[in-house]
Scaffold this motif. Structure first.
Motif, PDB file in Angstrom:
ATOM      1  N   PHE A  48      26.450 -26.646 -22.758  1.00  0.00           N
ATOM      2  CA  PHE A  48      27.001 -25.288 -22.714  1.00  0.00           C
ATOM      3  C   PHE A  48      25.921 -24.274 -22.347  1.00  0.00           C
ATOM      4  CE2 PHE A  48      27.412 -21.305 -25.112  1.00  0.00           C
ATOM      5  CZ  PHE A  48      28.451 -20.746 -24.393  1.00  0.00           C
ATOM      6  N   GLU A 100      25.724 -21.983 -18.979  1.00  0.00           N
ATOM      7  CA  GLU A 100      25.683 -20.519 -18.992  1.00  0.00           C
ATOM      8  C   GLU A 100      24.501 -19.993 -18.185  1.00  0.00           C
ATOM      9  OE1 GLU A 100      27.436 -18.026 -19.683  1.00  0.00           O
ATOM     10  OE2 GLU A 100      29.130 -19.096 -20.483  1.00  0.00           O
ATOM     11  N   ILE A 122      33.717 -13.188 -14.254  1.00  0.00           N
ATOM     12  CA  ILE A 122      34.841 -13.232 -15.195  1.00  0.00           C
ATOM     13  C   ILE A 122      35.451 -14.636 -15.215  1.00  0.00           C
ATOM     14  CG2 ILE A 122      37.172 -12.380 -15.594  1.00  0.00           C
ATOM     15  CD1 ILE A 122      35.138 -10.399 -16.447  1.00  0.00           C
ATOM     16  N   THR A 126      33.024 -17.162 -16.814  1.00  0.00           N
ATOM     17  CA  THR A 126      32.882 -17.015 -18.264  1.00  0.00           C
ATOM     18  C   THR A 126      34.131 -17.525 -18.969  1.00  0.00           C
ATOM     19  OG1 THR A 126      31.615 -15.047 -17.794  1.00  0.00           O
ATOM     20  CG2 THR A 126      32.200 -15.412 -20.044  1.00  0.00           C
ATOM     21  N   LEU A 127      35.294 -17.290 -18.338  1.00  0.00           N
ATOM     22  CA  LEU A 127      36.522 -17.869 -18.871  1.00  0.00           C
ATOM     23  C   LEU A 127      36.354 -19.390 -18.965  1.00  0.00           C
ATOM     24  CD1 LEU A 127      39.548 -16.012 -18.026  1.00  0.00           C
ATOM     25  CD2 LEU A 127      39.959 -18.413 -18.014  1.00  0.00           C
ATOM     26  N   THR A 145      33.907 -20.386 -21.712  1.00  0.00           N
ATOM     27  CA  THR A 145      34.504 -20.219 -23.037  1.00  0.00           C
ATOM     28  C   THR A 145      35.393 -21.419 -23.358  1.00  0.00           C
ATOM     29  OG1 THR A 145      34.553 -17.872 -22.563  1.00  0.00           O
ATOM     30  CG2 THR A 145      35.763 -18.609 -24.471  1.00  0.00           C
ATOM     31  N   LEU A 146      36.160 -21.862 -22.351  1.00  0.00           N
ATOM     32  CA  LEU A 146      37.003 -23.034 -22.576  1.00  0.00           C
ATOM     33  C   LEU A 146      36.145 -24.269 -22.868  1.00  0.00           C
ATOM     34  CD1 LEU A 146      39.705 -22.558 -19.828  1.00  0.00           C
ATOM     35  CD2 LEU A 146      39.984 -22.379 -22.275  1.00  0.00           C
ATOM     36  N   LEU A 159      33.218 -24.328 -24.202  1.00  0.00           N
ATOM     37  CA  LEU A 159      32.675 -24.198 -25.558  1.00  0.00           C
ATOM     38  C   LEU A 159      33.745 -24.558 -26.587  1.00  0.00           C
ATOM     39  CD1 LEU A 159      30.267 -23.391 -27.242  1.00  0.00           C
ATOM     40  CD2 LEU A 159      31.089 -21.056 -27.234  1.00  0.00           C
ATOM     41  N   GLY A 160      34.980 -24.129 -26.328  1.00  0.00           N
ATOM     42  CA  GLY A 160      36.073 -24.503 -27.224  1.00  0.00           C
ATOM     43  C   GLY A 160      36.234 -26.013 -27.292  1.00  0.00           C
ATOM     44  N   ILE A 162      33.979 -28.287 -26.703  1.00  0.00           N
ATOM     45  CA  ILE A 162      32.850 -28.852 -27.455  1.00  0.00           C
ATOM     46  C   ILE A 162      33.078 -28.654 -28.949  1.00  0.00           C
ATOM     47  CG2 ILE A 162      30.383 -28.601 -27.894  1.00  0.00           C
ATOM     48  CD1 ILE A 162      30.074 -27.807 -24.942  1.00  0.00           C
ATOM     49  N   GLY A 163      33.629 -27.480 -29.312  1.00  0.00           N
ATOM     50  CA  GLY A 163      33.920 -27.215 -30.706  1.00  0.00           C
ATOM     51  C   GLY A 163      34.888 -28.237 -31.298  1.00  0.00           C
ATOM     52  N   PHE A 206      40.772 -28.579 -22.597  1.00  0.00           N
ATOM     53  CA  PHE A 206      39.863 -27.426 -22.521  1.00  0.00           C
ATOM     54  C   PHE A 206      38.710 -27.736 -21.581  1.00  0.00           C
ATOM     55  CE2 PHE A 206      40.250 -23.990 -25.885  1.00  0.00           C
ATOM     56  CZ  PHE A 206      41.607 -24.134 -25.986  1.00  0.00           C
ATOM     57  N   PHE A 218      42.361 -15.724 -29.246  1.00  0.00           N
ATOM     58  CA  PHE A 218      42.121 -16.379 -27.956  1.00  0.00           C
ATOM     59  C   PHE A 218      43.222 -16.015 -26.965  1.00  0.00           C
ATOM     60  CE2 PHE A 218      42.059 -19.811 -24.899  1.00  0.00           C
ATOM     61  CZ  PHE A 218      40.701 -19.999 -24.700  1.00  0.00           C
ATOM     62  N   ILE A 234      37.410 -10.946 -22.128  1.00  0.00           N
ATOM     63  CA  ILE A 234      36.458 -12.053 -22.196  1.00  0.00           C
ATOM     64  C   ILE A 234      35.756 -12.065 -23.545  1.00  0.00           C
ATOM     65  CG2 ILE A 234      34.178 -12.731 -21.341  1.00  0.00           C
ATOM     66  CD1 ILE A 234      36.157 -13.773 -19.530  1.00  0.00           C
ATOM     67  N   MET A 249      38.050 -13.341 -26.264  1.00  0.00           N
ATOM     68  CA  MET A 249      38.181 -14.808 -26.176  1.00  0.00           C
ATOM     69  C   MET A 249      36.967 -15.498 -26.778  1.00  0.00           C
ATOM     70  SD  MET A 249      39.600 -15.740 -22.451  1.00  0.00           S
ATOM     71  CE  MET A 249      39.168 -17.443 -22.475  1.00  0.00           C
ATOM     72  N   GLU A 250      35.792 -14.986 -26.424  1.00  0.00           N
ATOM     73  CA  GLU A 250      34.575 -15.615 -26.945  1.00  0.00           C
ATOM     74  C   GLU A 250      34.515 -15.490 -28.453  1.00  0.00           C
ATOM     75  OE1 GLU A 250      31.696 -13.719 -24.481  1.00  0.00           O
ATOM     76  OE2 GLU A 250      31.428 -15.510 -23.256  1.00  0.00           O
ATOM     77  N   ILE A 271      36.510 -18.179 -30.071  1.00  0.00           N
ATOM     78  CA  ILE A 271      35.835 -19.477 -30.130  1.00  0.00           C
ATOM     79  C   ILE A 271      34.748 -19.478 -31.205  1.00  0.00           C
ATOM     80  CG2 ILE A 271      34.448 -21.121 -28.820  1.00  0.00           C
ATOM     81  CD1 ILE A 271      37.182 -21.110 -27.785  1.00  0.00           C
ATOM     82  N   MET A 292      36.312 -19.931 -34.498  1.00  0.00           N
ATOM     83  CA  MET A 292      36.758 -21.311 -34.715  1.00  0.00           C
ATOM     84  C   MET A 292      35.579 -22.186 -35.152  1.00  0.00           C
ATOM     85  SD  MET A 292      38.426 -23.867 -31.978  1.00  0.00           S
ATOM     86  CE  MET A 292      36.883 -24.607 -31.522  1.00  0.00           C
ATOM     87  N   PHE A 293      34.453 -22.042 -34.448  1.00  0.00           N
ATOM     88  CA  PHE A 293      33.271 -22.845 -34.771  1.00  0.00           C
ATOM     89  C   PHE A 293      32.824 -22.581 -36.205  1.00  0.00           C
ATOM     90  CE2 PHE A 293      32.146 -24.295 -30.538  1.00  0.00           C
ATOM     91  CZ  PHE A 293      31.285 -25.339 -30.780  1.00  0.00           C
ATOM     92  N   VAL A 338      24.391 -15.445 -25.535  1.00  0.00           N
ATOM     93  CA  VAL A 338      24.906 -15.668 -24.185  1.00  0.00           C
ATOM     94  C   VAL A 338      25.968 -14.638 -23.847  1.00  0.00           C
ATOM     95  CG1 VAL A 338      26.277 -17.236 -22.793  1.00  0.00           C
ATOM     96  CG2 VAL A 338      24.385 -18.122 -24.115  1.00  0.00           C
ATOM     97  N   VAL A 377      26.108 -11.896 -20.797  1.00  0.00           N
ATOM     98  CA  VAL A 377      27.201 -11.831 -19.819  1.00  0.00           C
ATOM     99  C   VAL A 377      27.769 -10.417 -19.774  1.00  0.00           C
ATOM    100  CG1 VAL A 377      29.557 -12.578 -19.356  1.00  0.00           C
ATOM    101  CG2 VAL A 377      27.829 -14.254 -19.952  1.00  0.00           C
TER     102      VAL A 377
END
Lengths: 498, 127
Positions: free
Chosen positions: A144, A148, A175, A178-179, A182-183, A185-186, A188-189, A224, B21, B41, B44-45, B48, B51-52, B90, B94
């Motif tokens: 991740f 980035e 944009i 980054t979308l 983010t997915l 990272l989700g 990986i979570g 994801f 999200f 954005i 959304m971040e 996440i 959630m973590f 990060v 951004v």
């Protein structure tokens, strides 16, 4: 001294470009020194990657494991320079060295003042370091972070030209990317929550044991990660940002973005699919079918869209969408031949697309003409540039003796072995479409009368860069030898890991 | 139905993450104002990140610092929080970069609306 350098080589290939990137701005006014440093670091990278590859080839498939800080695996972070890693390292350094040579003394026109050129090189090296990191990393969260770093430096490269359109393309790219991250990272979570590991090997073992208890979570993780990397590597319906970003960037940046950056995300996706989920789980969740289908659609749609483009750089950018389709299609053929083909195709497309973008950039700089039709007669006035473009086109179409052919050949064999007749047809149709959008450029350049203008080939470093890339295309096509061997071994390793 | 509702109530941090999200994704995809896209954005971040961090938390658990709490209590998992610290860094970079781009776009087009910008750009290319 030398022993300690070789022992730490897997981390040096990542750190060296990053380190130099942060030193560069201090020499911003001394252009020659900056360019020299960049080329020096890229050469070092190539030597390092070559040395690592020779070790891996000699060790017969035992990867070089490097433990950062000396902490052992489940707790510490591992770097793994296996066949796949060194293969991609070779591709990165083999492409980025000629591209930085091409950029030498040539950027101020496109980018602006000296300070801006120095900043361009900072981003260029950061991207190189991040890609090298993606090649050797064996840790989910590291993926991740590197993704980035790569994304931000890519966006910076896109916005390098001082033009409002560049800023617009970079914003859209930022944009969307980054979308995507983010997915990722989700995803990986989710994986971390069910497995409790961030190391790819341990996560994979754990996942093989417990996936039946959490099928929904694993599904979420797969989707994801697939969509996240899909956005970043421009898999067909998610490609909307790519044509603007890749066609407005300065030419060396377009070459590196289309040639390498997209491939870095694809390598990450490959690692997730095969080293974390594993081929068995992929087949249980039918991910391989989705990939093969998406790849086939991308090949056809990308090629047709490329056909409709008038602007040369945009045509090449859409062609990248189609070629990414081949690689994705190869991911979906879960057999050794298909994966070998996909890896070799990835490497050959990296070289070929960089050649094409650099040649197109040289033509754009010399003539100031963007569109394909206006480039008539350019072949006689810029012989070396156009020859490089021709070799690149033939390679992309998949004519024997050029590197694209071997990749496509193995992809075809893999599709036949998988019994996937649709993908056989699509691979061949894609080649025909590719000829349809690239050959008119060549025909116009050589056989149509051009205006009476004094267009000239670019300077010496640019010529050397183009010749190096063309040599790579031909060598990969005629004597693929150790390179193909590495790809085969990487494919076998990816499949054996259950 | 009742079991499902109870599950949702007990796991409220995850429900919040999902809702955040979706709000973020919808904002990014449907709004044409560049600032709102950027805000989307960020939302959304944050979802996440939530959630973590929720995944590493144990209710009633103690911070994992040796020698400060009684040894019988359960420690929470500090790793997800540490990871999200990186994630936040990060996300901040951004955001900073995107804001810089928005400033540049505003200077050249005089608006921060994506649709208006593409209209203006087409007019320029036609001329």
């Amino acid at each position: 001294m030398i022993a300690s350098i070789t022992a730490n080589l897997p981390v040096f290939v990542v750190i060296a470009p990053l380190f130099v990137a942060f030193v560069l701005p201090t020499f911003a006014r001394r252009m020659r020194l900056v360019e020299g440093l960049v080329i020096f670091v890229e050469t070092l990278g190539l030597v390092g990657a070559g040395y690592l590859a020779s070790i891996v080839l000699r060790q017969k498939g035992i990867p070089i494991i490097y433990q950062l800080g000396g902490w052992p695996a489940p707790w510490g972070i591992e770097l793994e320079a296996g066949s796949l890693g060194v293969f991609f390292l070779l591709v990165i350094s083999g492409v980025s060295l000629p591209v930085s040579l091409f950029a030498k003394g040539n950027l101020t026109e496109e980018v602006g003042s000296k300070e801006r050129v120095a900043r361009f090189y900072v981003l260029y090296l950061l991207l190189g370091g991040a890609l090298a990191g993606m090649a050797v990393t064996n840790d989910l969260f590291n993926v991740f972070v590197l993704v980035e770093v790569a994304t931000l430096s890519c966006c910076g490269l896109v916005s390098a030209r001082n033009h409002p359109r560049a800023a617009e393309a970079a914003f859209t790219y930022l944009i969307m990317a980054t979308l995507g991250s983010t997915l990722v990272l989700g995803g990986i979570g989710f994986l971390y929550m069910v497995t409790g590991h961030l190391n790819m090997g341990f996560a994979s073992q754990e996942l093989g044991r417990i996936w039946q208890d959490y099928p929904h979570v694993v599904w979420m993780a797969v989707s994801f990660i697939l969509v996240g990397f899909g956005v970043k590597s421009a898999i067909f319906p998610l490609h909307v940002w790519l044509p603007d970003a890749h066609s407005t960037a300065p030419s060396p940046a377009s070459a590196i973005l289309s040639g390498l950056a997209v491939k870095g995300y694809l390598i990450c996706l490959l690692k997730f699919l095969y080293s974390v989920f594993g081929p068995e789980l992929m087949q249980k969740f039918a991910v391989h079918r989705i990939l093969a289908l998406v790849g086939a659609v991308a090949i056809i749609a990308g090629s047709v869209l490329a056909l409709t483009q008038e602007e040369l750089k945009r045509r090449l950018a859409y062609s990248t969408v189609a070629q990414v389709g081949y690689i994705i299609l190869g991911f979906g053929l879960v057999n050794t031949k298909g994966l070998t083909g996909t890896l070799f195709y990835l490497a050959s497309h990296a070289v070929i697309k960089s050649t094409l973008f650099l040649a197109a950039g040289a033509m754009l700089a010399a003539t100031g003409k963007k569109n394909v039709r206006e480039l008539a007669g350019v072949g006689r006035k810029m012989p070396i540039t156009m020859a490089a473009f021709t070799v690149g086109s033939l390679g992309l179409i998949g004519i024997p003796l050029f590197s694209g052919f071997i990749g496509k050949w193995y992809l075809l064999l893999g599709s036949l072995e998988a019994g996937n007749i649709l993908s056989v047809a699509v691979i061949i149709a894609g080649s025909v479409l590719c000829a349809a959008y690239l050959l008119p450029v060549i025909r116009g350049a050589y056989f149509e009368p051009g205006p009476e203008e004094d267009w000239k080939d670019p300077g010496l470093p640019q010529k050397i860069a183009l010749i190096l890339l063309v040599a790579a295309i031909v060598i990969l096509g005629v004597v693929p030898g150790p390179f193909l061997e590495l790809a085969k071994r990487a494919a076998a390793e990816l499949l054996a890991l259950q | 139905m009742k079991v499902l509702l109870e599950k949702l109530l007990v796991n409220y941090p995850y429900v919040a993450a999902v809702i955040l999200f979706m709000i973020g994704a919808l904002t990014v995809l449907t709004r044409s104002n560049l600032f709102k896209k950027l805000l989307g954005i960020n939302i959304m971040e944050s979802a996440i990140f939530l959630m973590f961090v929720a995944g590493g938390n144990i209710r009633g658990g103690a911070a994992p610092i040796l020698g400060e709490v009684n040894p019988k209590s359960v420690y929470i998992n500090p790793l997800p929080s540490a990871l999200m610290l990186t994630g936040i860094v990060v996300s901040v970079s951004v955001t900073a970069f995107a804001l810089a781009l928005i400033v540049r776009l505003y200077k050249s087009y005089g608006t921060t609306d994506a649709r208006r910008i593409s209209q203006l750009r087409d007019e320029v290319t036609e001329r």
